[in-house]
Write an enzyme that holds these catalytic residues in place. Structure first.
Site, PDB file in Angstrom:
ATOM      1  CG  LEU A 125      -1.832   1.113   1.478  1.00 26.28           C
ATOM      2  CD1 LEU A 125      -2.963   1.156   0.376  1.00 26.28           C
ATOM      3  CD2 LEU A 125      -2.680   0.969   2.890  1.00 26.28           C
ATOM      4  N   PRO A 128       6.796   5.787  -1.244  1.00 23.44           N
ATOM      5  CG  PRO A 128       8.787   5.731  -2.741  1.00 23.44           C
ATOM      6  CD  PRO A 128       7.319   5.459  -2.754  1.00 23.44           C
ATOM      7  CD1 TRP A 158       8.706   2.694   4.448  1.00 25.24           C
ATOM      8  CD2 TRP A 158       9.669   1.268   5.563  1.00 25.24           C
ATOM      9  NE1 TRP A 158       9.573   3.447   4.847  1.00 25.24           N
ATOM     10  CE2 TRP A 158      10.361   2.649   5.877  1.00 25.24           C
ATOM     11  CE3 TRP A 158      10.364   0.266   6.177  1.00 25.24           C
ATOM     12  CZ2 TRP A 158      11.418   2.879   6.570  1.00 25.24           C
ATOM     13  CZ3 TRP A 158      11.508   0.299   6.830  1.00 25.24           C
ATOM     14  CH2 TRP A 158      12.055   1.744   7.017  1.00 25.24           C
ATOM     15  CB  ILE A 159       6.611  -4.470   0.571  1.00 26.12           C
ATOM     16  CG1 ILE A 159       6.347  -3.003  -0.156  1.00 26.12           C
ATOM     17  CG2 ILE A 159       5.775  -5.225   0.337  1.00 26.12           C
ATOM     18  CD1 ILE A 159       5.198  -2.230   0.282  1.00 26.12           C
ATOM     19  N   GLY A 245      -6.365  -6.224  10.428  1.00 24.75           N
ATOM     20  CA  GLY A 245      -4.686  -6.284  10.767  1.00 24.75           C
ATOM     21  C   GLY A 245      -4.341  -5.444  12.299  1.00 24.75           C
ATOM     22  NE  ARG A 271      22.000  -6.270  39.951  1.00 26.86           N
ATOM     23  CZ  ARG A 271      23.357  -6.553  39.921  1.00 26.86           C
ATOM     24  NH1 ARG A 271      23.985  -7.825  39.863  1.00 26.86           N
ATOM     25  NH2 ARG A 271      24.262  -5.396  39.765  1.00 26.86           N
ATOM     26  CD  GLU A 370      -1.082  -4.257  10.167  1.00 25.73           C
ATOM     27  OE1 GLU A 370      -2.505  -4.099  10.376  1.00 25.73           O
ATOM     28  OE2 GLU A 370      -0.522  -5.026   9.631  1.00 25.73           O
TER      29      GLU A 370
HETATM   30  C1  LIG Z   1       8.937  -2.021   9.498  1.00 26.51           C
HETATM   31  C2  LIG Z   1       7.951  -1.487   8.841  1.00 26.51           C
HETATM   32  C3  LIG Z   1       7.150  -2.224   8.096  1.00 26.51           C
HETATM   33  C4  LIG Z   1       6.256  -1.925   7.152  1.00 26.51           C
HETATM   34  N1  LIG Z   1       5.544  -2.748   6.327  1.00 26.51           N
HETATM   35  C5  LIG Z   1       4.235  -2.271   5.556  1.00 26.51           C
HETATM   36  C6  LIG Z   1       3.845  -3.286   4.514  1.00 26.51           C
HETATM   37  O1  LIG Z   1       4.120  -4.459   4.576  1.00 26.51           O
HETATM   38  N2  LIG Z   1       2.968  -2.775   3.556  1.00 26.51           N
HETATM   39  C7  LIG Z   1       2.704  -1.333   3.402  1.00 26.51           C
HETATM   40  O2  LIG Z   1       2.016  -1.059   2.368  1.00 26.51           O
HETATM   41  N3  LIG Z   1       3.272  -0.569   4.533  1.00 26.51           N
HETATM   42  C8  LIG Z   1       4.084  -0.856   5.409  1.00 26.51           C
HETATM   43  N4  LIG Z   1       4.807  -0.042   6.147  1.00 26.51           N
HETATM   44  C9  LIG Z   1       4.488   1.375   6.240  1.00 26.51           C
HETATM   45  C10 LIG Z   1       3.798   2.077   7.335  1.00 26.51           C
HETATM   46  O3  LIG Z   1       2.497   1.480   7.482  1.00 26.51           O
HETATM   47  C11 LIG Z   1       3.898   3.234   7.194  1.00 26.51           C
HETATM   48  O4  LIG Z   1       5.412   3.656   7.496  1.00 26.51           O
HETATM   49  C12 LIG Z   1       3.044   4.373   8.346  1.00 26.51           C
HETATM   50  O5  LIG Z   1       1.743   3.895   7.808  1.00 26.51           O
HETATM   51  C13 LIG Z   1       3.537   5.600   8.517  1.00 26.51           C
HETATM   52  O6  LIG Z   1       3.631   6.191   7.234  1.00 26.51           O
HETATM   53  P1  LIG Z   1       4.914   7.184   6.859  1.00 26.51           P
HETATM   54  O7  LIG Z   1       6.069   6.305   7.268  1.00 26.51           O
HETATM   55  O8  LIG Z   1       4.849   7.491   5.431  1.00 26.51           O
HETATM   56  O9  LIG Z   1       4.793   8.255   7.758  1.00 26.51           O
HETATM   57  P2  LIG Z   1       3.995   9.516   7.636  1.00 26.51           P
HETATM   58  O10 LIG Z   1       2.490   9.444   7.049  1.00 26.51           O
HETATM   59  O11 LIG Z   1       4.951  10.611   6.579  1.00 26.51           O
HETATM   60  O12 LIG Z   1       3.799  10.351   8.986  1.00 26.51           O
HETATM   61  C14 LIG Z   1       4.990  11.155   9.651  1.00 26.51           C
HETATM   62  C15 LIG Z   1       4.501  11.618  10.898  1.00 26.51           C
HETATM   63  O13 LIG Z   1       3.364  12.326  10.659  1.00 26.51           O
HETATM   64  C16 LIG Z   1       2.140  12.030  11.520  1.00 26.51           C
HETATM   65  N5  LIG Z   1       1.042  12.392  10.900  1.00 26.51           N
HETATM   66  C17 LIG Z   1       0.690  11.990   9.478  1.00 26.51           C
HETATM   67  N6  LIG Z   1      -0.498  12.265   9.094  1.00 26.51           N
HETATM   68  C18 LIG Z   1      -0.904  12.721  10.219  1.00 26.51           C
HETATM   69  C19 LIG Z   1      -2.442  13.352  10.560  1.00 26.51           C
HETATM   70  N7  LIG Z   1      -3.422  13.443   9.750  1.00 26.51           N
HETATM   71  N8  LIG Z   1      -2.585  13.815  11.930  1.00 26.51           N
HETATM   72  C20 LIG Z   1      -1.533  13.790  12.708  1.00 26.51           C
HETATM   73  N9  LIG Z   1      -0.354  13.075  12.430  1.00 26.51           N
HETATM   74  C21 LIG Z   1       0.026  12.765  11.185  1.00 26.51           C
HETATM   75  C22 LIG Z   1       2.442  10.498  11.652  1.00 26.51           C
HETATM   76  O14 LIG Z   1       1.865  10.075  12.571  1.00 26.51           O
HETATM   77  C23 LIG Z   1       3.862  10.412  11.775  1.00 26.51           C
HETATM   78  O15 LIG Z   1       4.315  10.853  13.153  1.00 26.51           O
HETATM   79  C24 LIG Z   1       5.813  -0.481   7.033  1.00 26.51           C
HETATM   80  C25 LIG Z   1       6.547   0.278   7.919  1.00 26.51           C
HETATM   81  C26 LIG Z   1       7.666  -0.197   8.660  1.00 26.51           C
HETATM   82  C27 LIG Z   1       8.493   1.047   9.225  1.00 26.51           C
END
Ligand SMILES: Cc1cc2nc3c(=O)[nH]c(=O)nc-3n(C[C@H](O)[C@H](O)[C@H](O)COP(=O)(O)OP(=O)(O)OC[C@H]3O[C@@H](n4cnc5c(N)ncnc54)[C@H](O)[C@@H]3O)c2cc1C
Length: 388
Positions: A125, A128, A158-159, A245, A271, A370
């Site tokens: 899903l 970048p 991040w899959i 999920g 301990r 998730e």
């Molecule tokens: C180890 C790992 C495994 C993963 N596995 C999968 C997978 O299998 N498949 C998949 O599709 N994805 C996967 N992901 C992706 C994951 O679901 C996303 O990283 C996550 O949803 C957050 O998105 P982002 O990293 O783009 O952060 P961003 O969306 O850029 O968020 C950055 C910050 O802004 C905050 N923020 C964003 N929008 C709002 C809002 N509206 N209100 C308040 N705060 C907000 C967030 O909470 C966060 O603190 C994985 C990620 C990791 C790290």
């Protein structure tokens, strides 16, 4: 209210605990170090039915209920959260969309081999530039003029299980042959077909054995019969899947927290400092009491969310609120409990000779994937207020 497990649920919990303690716990540190995907233990999990716990037997699964799912997730994650992540993706993120929205042919072709553990499934899903804001995805799937296939282009990041999975549930912006947008749609994509490329593996803080990578699709030809549900229904499918999920991630958080708590409790008795067990100090006792209270509250929320999920199978009602509440509280509990457990271990908590620092590193992901904690709060508040 009676929280006693049924005989079947108890049996599954015992089997999962036995498997997790004898097969997963002994190799957890080694796979955390190497970051390699634990092929052999995941194969064993498949043989036990843990890669398709709620999937009916005719589609390769174990045909168990949602309570069994959280029990297995908790036990496996207490031994190693990375194994929990792999199990969760197969069961929830891959299994649920096909089970609820897939055709009979899709279930036979894609769900069966994944639910039985023969091959791994993944869920693509995130991109970048789009994580929390999943609808901002840029990947495209253009329908051919005769409607028989889609040409998919785009990058997913991040899959989980990306480096090893064969089948991916992938979301893309669909377009009619003239380029008109028709919304987001879901597809099953096969990693062995031309146009599918695996990108670099992500070096990660925790859950290191659950290999994660980018994937790229370039001119990938996806048969129309591999589209899940209707064109334009993809975003709804993606969100429905997360309702399921998140219950699994709440159970994973509970498993990590329980492992850390049990270690801290034992250490507080063993301990000695100033001639007595550290567990006699009030500040350590306060920590243990708060950890236990959070843990018990998480356990009940996880069971409630699993119960609501099971009920949704017959009523058709979504379990969004319960899933988000359980995930939010249990994931923040995992961070709180692992942090306190590490502190109770003093210097030894910081050592890589004990699993405390791994629990601490692993716990962090449960507040991110998730749906981050910020997003869970948004979901909960929207459910409660009815406001957008
Ligand atoms: C180890 C790992 C495994 C993963 N596995 C999968 C997978 O299998 N498949 C998949 O599709 N994805 C996967 N992901 C992706 C994951 O679901 C996303 O990283 C996550 O949803 C957050 O998105 P982002 O990293 O783009 O952060 P961003 O969306 O850029 O968020 C950055 C910050 O802004 C905050 N923020 C964003 N929008 C709002 C809002 N509206 N209100 C308040 N705060 C907000 C967030 O909470 C966060 O603190 C994985 C990620 C990791 C790290």
């Amino acid at each position: 209210m009676d929280f006693t497990l049924t005989e079947e649920q108890q049996m599954i919990q015992d089997a999962a605990r036995e498997f997790a303690r004898s097969e997963i716990a002994p190799v957890a540190a080694e796979f955390d170090d190497s970051g390699e995907f634990p092929v052999e233990t995941i194969r064993q999990a498949g043989a036990l039915g843990f890669m398709g716990i709620e999937i009916p037997e005719e589609y390769g699964g174990a045909g168990l209920d949602s309570i069994c799912y959280v029990l297995v997730m908790t036990e496996i994650s207490a031994a190693d959260a990375a194994h929990g992540t792999i199990v969760s993706v197969n069961n929830s993120l891959f299994g649920v969309p096909l089970l609820h929205f897939g055709t009979e042919d899709q279930k036979q072709a894609f769900l069966k081999p994944v639910a039985s553990g023969e091959v791994n499934g993944a869920y693509a899903l995130t991109e970048p530039q789009s994580g929390s804001d999943a609808a901002a995805m840029r990947s495209t799937a253009r329908r051919s003029a005769d409607g028989s296939y889609y040409t998919i282009d785009g990058r997913k990041s991040w899959i989980t299980s990306g480096p090893v999975a064969k089948y991916f549930i992938l979301f893309a912006q669909t377009q009619a042959p003239d380029g008109q947008s028709t919304g987001i749609s879901a597809f099953v994509v096969d990693a062995d077909e031309p146009g599918f490329h695996r990108g670099k593996k992500e070096p990660k803080l925790g859950i290191r054995a659950s290999a994660t990578c980018e994937i790229e699709l370039a001119d990938y030809r996806c048969p129309a019969e591999n589209r899940i549900g209707e064109e334009g229904q993809g975003f709804r499918i993606a969100m429905t899947v997360l309702d399921s999920g998140r219950v699994g991630i709440a159970a994973q958080s509970l498993g990590i927290a329980r492992a850390a708590y049990e270690a801290a409790l034992a250490y507080s008795r063993e301990r000695k400092a100033f001639g007595v067990s550290i567990g006699t100090f009030q500040s350590i006792q306060n920590k243990l009491a708060d950890m236990k209270t959070h843990l018990e509250a998480s356990r009940l929320l996880v069971l409630q969310a699993a119960w609501a999920k099971e009920r949704s199978k017959t009523t058709g009602e979504r379990n969004t609120l319960n899933a988000s509440v359980a995930k939010l509280f249990a994931s923040e509990t995992a961070m709180f409990v692992t942090h306190a457990a590490l502190q109770i271990h003093g210097g030894m908590g910081y050592s890589r000779e004990l699993p405390l620092e791994r629990y601490f590193r692993d716990a962090k992901i449960t507040e991110i994937y998730e749906g981050t904690s910020e997003i869970q709060r948004m979901v909960i508040a929207r459910q409660e207020t009815g406001l957008r």
